[in-house]
Design a protein around this motif. Structure first.
Motif, mmCIF file in Angstrom:
data_model
loop_
_atom_site.group_PDB
_atom_site.id
_atom_site.type_symbol
_atom_site.label_atom_id
_atom_site.label_comp_id
_atom_site.label_asym_id
_atom_site.label_seq_id
_atom_site.Cartn_x
_atom_site.Cartn_y
_atom_site.Cartn_z
ATOM 1 N N LEU A 134 0.832 -1.213 0.000
ATOM 2 C CA LEU A 134 0.000 0.000 0.000
ATOM 3 C C LEU A 134 0.864 1.260 0.000
ATOM 4 C CD1 LEU A 134 -2.473 -1.081 2.841
ATOM 5 C CD2 LEU A 134 -2.967 -1.061 0.395
ATOM 6 N N GLY A 135 2.165 1.080 -0.093
ATOM 7 C CA GLY A 135 3.048 2.244 -0.083
ATOM 8 C C GLY A 135 3.368 2.759 1.301
ATOM 9 N N VAL A 136 3.130 1.942 2.320
ATOM 10 C CA VAL A 136 3.520 2.317 3.699
ATOM 11 C C VAL A 136 4.195 1.113 4.348
ATOM 12 C CG1 VAL A 136 1.771 4.120 4.100
ATOM 13 C CG2 VAL A 136 1.219 1.713 4.589
ATOM 14 N N MET A 137 4.534 1.259 5.618
ATOM 15 C CA MET A 137 5.106 0.134 6.360
ATOM 16 C C MET A 137 4.257 -0.112 7.606
ATOM 17 S SD MET A 137 8.478 1.840 8.042
ATOM 18 C CE MET A 137 8.359 1.883 9.817
ATOM 19 N N PRO A 138 4.493 -1.188 8.332
ATOM 20 C CA PRO A 138 3.705 -1.419 9.547
ATOM 21 C C PRO A 138 3.838 -0.235 10.496
ATOM 22 C CG PRO A 138 4.975 -3.371 8.997
ATOM 23 C CD PRO A 138 5.450 -2.285 8.083
ATOM 24 N N GLY A 139 2.726 0.114 11.159
ATOM 25 C CA GLY A 139 2.754 1.304 12.019
ATOM 26 C C GLY A 139 2.274 1.047 13.425
ATOM 27 N N ALA A 140 1.906 -0.207 13.741
ATOM 28 C CA ALA A 140 1.410 -0.497 15.094
ATOM 29 C C ALA A 140 2.283 -1.572 15.745
ATOM 30 C CB ALA A 140 -0.056 -0.927 15.052
ATOM 31 N N GLY A 141 3.577 -1.504 15.462
ATOM 32 C CA GLY A 141 4.520 -2.399 16.145
ATOM 33 C C GLY A 141 5.013 -3.570 15.320
ATOM 34 N N GLY A 142 4.545 -3.690 14.077
ATOM 35 C CA GLY A 142 4.872 -4.867 13.265
ATOM 36 C C GLY A 142 6.365 -5.076 13.048
ATOM 37 N N THR A 143 7.095 -4.001 12.741
ATOM 38 C CA THR A 143 8.531 -4.197 12.469
ATOM 39 C C THR A 143 9.273 -4.609 13.734
ATOM 40 O OG1 THR A 143 9.106 -1.872 12.892
ATOM 41 C CG2 THR A 143 8.525 -2.458 10.612
ATOM 42 N N GLN A 144 8.734 -4.250 14.895
ATOM 43 C CA GLN A 144 9.420 -4.544 16.155
ATOM 44 C C GLN A 144 8.967 -5.886 16.747
ATOM 45 O OE1 GLN A 144 11.904 -2.189 16.997
ATOM 46 N NE2 GLN A 144 11.222 -1.702 14.912
ATOM 47 N N ARG A 145 7.651 -6.050 16.896
ATOM 48 C CA ARG A 145 7.165 -7.278 17.557
ATOM 49 C C ARG A 145 7.365 -8.502 16.668
ATOM 50 N NH1 ARG A 145 2.915 -3.795 19.743
ATOM 51 N NH2 ARG A 145 3.405 -3.441 21.922
ATOM 52 N N LEU A 146 7.093 -8.378 15.362
ATOM 53 C CA LEU A 146 7.255 -9.555 14.502
ATOM 54 C C LEU A 146 8.713 -10.013 14.521
ATOM 55 C CD1 LEU A 146 5.792 -11.517 12.596
ATOM 56 C CD2 LEU A 146 6.506 -10.058 10.687
#
Ligand code: CAA
Length: 256
Positions: A134-146
């Motif tokens: 969608l032209g964005v990145m995870p914004g609710a912790g996805g890059t950190q928690r995953l």
């Protein structure tokens, strides 16, 4: 209390929240997050609730943040309103919270599930962080928690390519605690939630806090924290009851 976007049930000492926007695969809009937070506050304050389960439908736990609500945001609106902050209420709940995931848990849906204490997955579950499409990145912790759940390599691949992960792979990777047949998902989640809810609430909350501490600190500090909390448990009547019950060969009663 009647809600528009969620359904709420009580099963003895377990509070069950069903995300309920079926026409949009439980896309997470501000109304849903607002209602979820009202119920989380209520369950948190209710001494008769010992564990919370959050689930969706057979088709979707949640297919992410609501794109129709989000698409026209400007940068100042996104920054100044910081709408994701309200989602974080779930990660501050002190009582144990289980995510029971069937179908899609994508984007914010995967992030919401990861804010819970553990994820029980149906064999139909599909996890992903497809925001990059969608032209964005995870914004609710996805890059950190995953990344903490599955490690850098798999998290990078999922966040960079948008590839979805099925239930079996998610279990192998440590994202979910176990996989059950879809038809049994909610009953299994309620059963494990009941087991937890029958424990000492104080001990359950302090156990949750201690496990979570392992993500926030060094091993030595975490072990020191655990030791102090463990030692303090000898001040609890529930410790006396639990150990007395073992020696008397009867089940403990933590409700007295
Ligand atoms: N927001 C708003 N509406 C959504 C939605 C979302 N995240 N996901 C699905 N819907 C809607 C669809 O638009 C569709 O509505 P209509 O019937 O009115 O057209 C309805 O739900 C059913 O969806 P599909 O017809 O697409 O169903 P499908 O089975 O063909 O595909 C899917 C399912 C693969 C999950 C697909 O819907 C999809 O890719 N959804 C978007 C997933 C996504 O990108 N999530 C990330 C959102 S961004 C985010 O979450 C940011 C963050 O980190 C906080």
């Amino acid at each position: 209390m009647a809600f528009e976007t969620i359904l709420v049930e009580r099963h003895e000492r377990v509070g069950l929240i069903r995300l309920n926007r079926p026409k949009v695969l439980n896309a997470l809009n501000s109304d849903l997050i607002g209602e979820l937070n009202v119920v989380l506050d209520a369950f948190e304050a209710d001494a008769d609730i010992g564990c919370i389960v959050i689930t969706g439908s057979d088709k979707a736990f949640a297919a992410g943040a609501d794109i129709t609500e989000m698409h026209a945001l400007t940068y100042p609106e996104s920054y100044d309103n910081d709408f994701i902050t309200s989602w974080e209420r779930l990660s501050r709940v002190r009582k144990p919270v289980i995510a029971a995931v069937a179908g899609f848990a994508l984007g914010g849906g995967c992030e919401l599930a990861m804010m819970c204490d553990f994820i029980l997955a149906a064999d139909t579950a599909k996890f992903g962080q497809p925001e990059i499409k969608l032209g964005v990145m995870p914004g609710a912790g996805g890059t950190q928690r995953l990344t903490r759940f599955v490690g850098k390599s798999k998290a990078m691949e999922m966040c960079l390519s948008g590839r979805l992960m099925g239930a079996a792979e998610a279990e192998r990777a440590g994202l979910v605690s176990r996989v059950v047949p879809a038809a049994d998902l909610v009953s299994e989640a309620l059963a494990v939630a009941k087991t937890i809810a029958d424990m000492s609430p104080t001990v359950a909350m302090q156990t949750k806090e201690s496990v979570n501490r392992s993500y926030e600190t060094t091993l030595a500090e975490g072990i020191r924290f655990e030791r102090r909390v463990f030692q303090a448990m000898f001040a609890l009547e529930h410790q006396k009851e639990g150990m007395r019950a073992f020696m008397e060969k009867r089940p403990p009663n933590f409700r007295r």
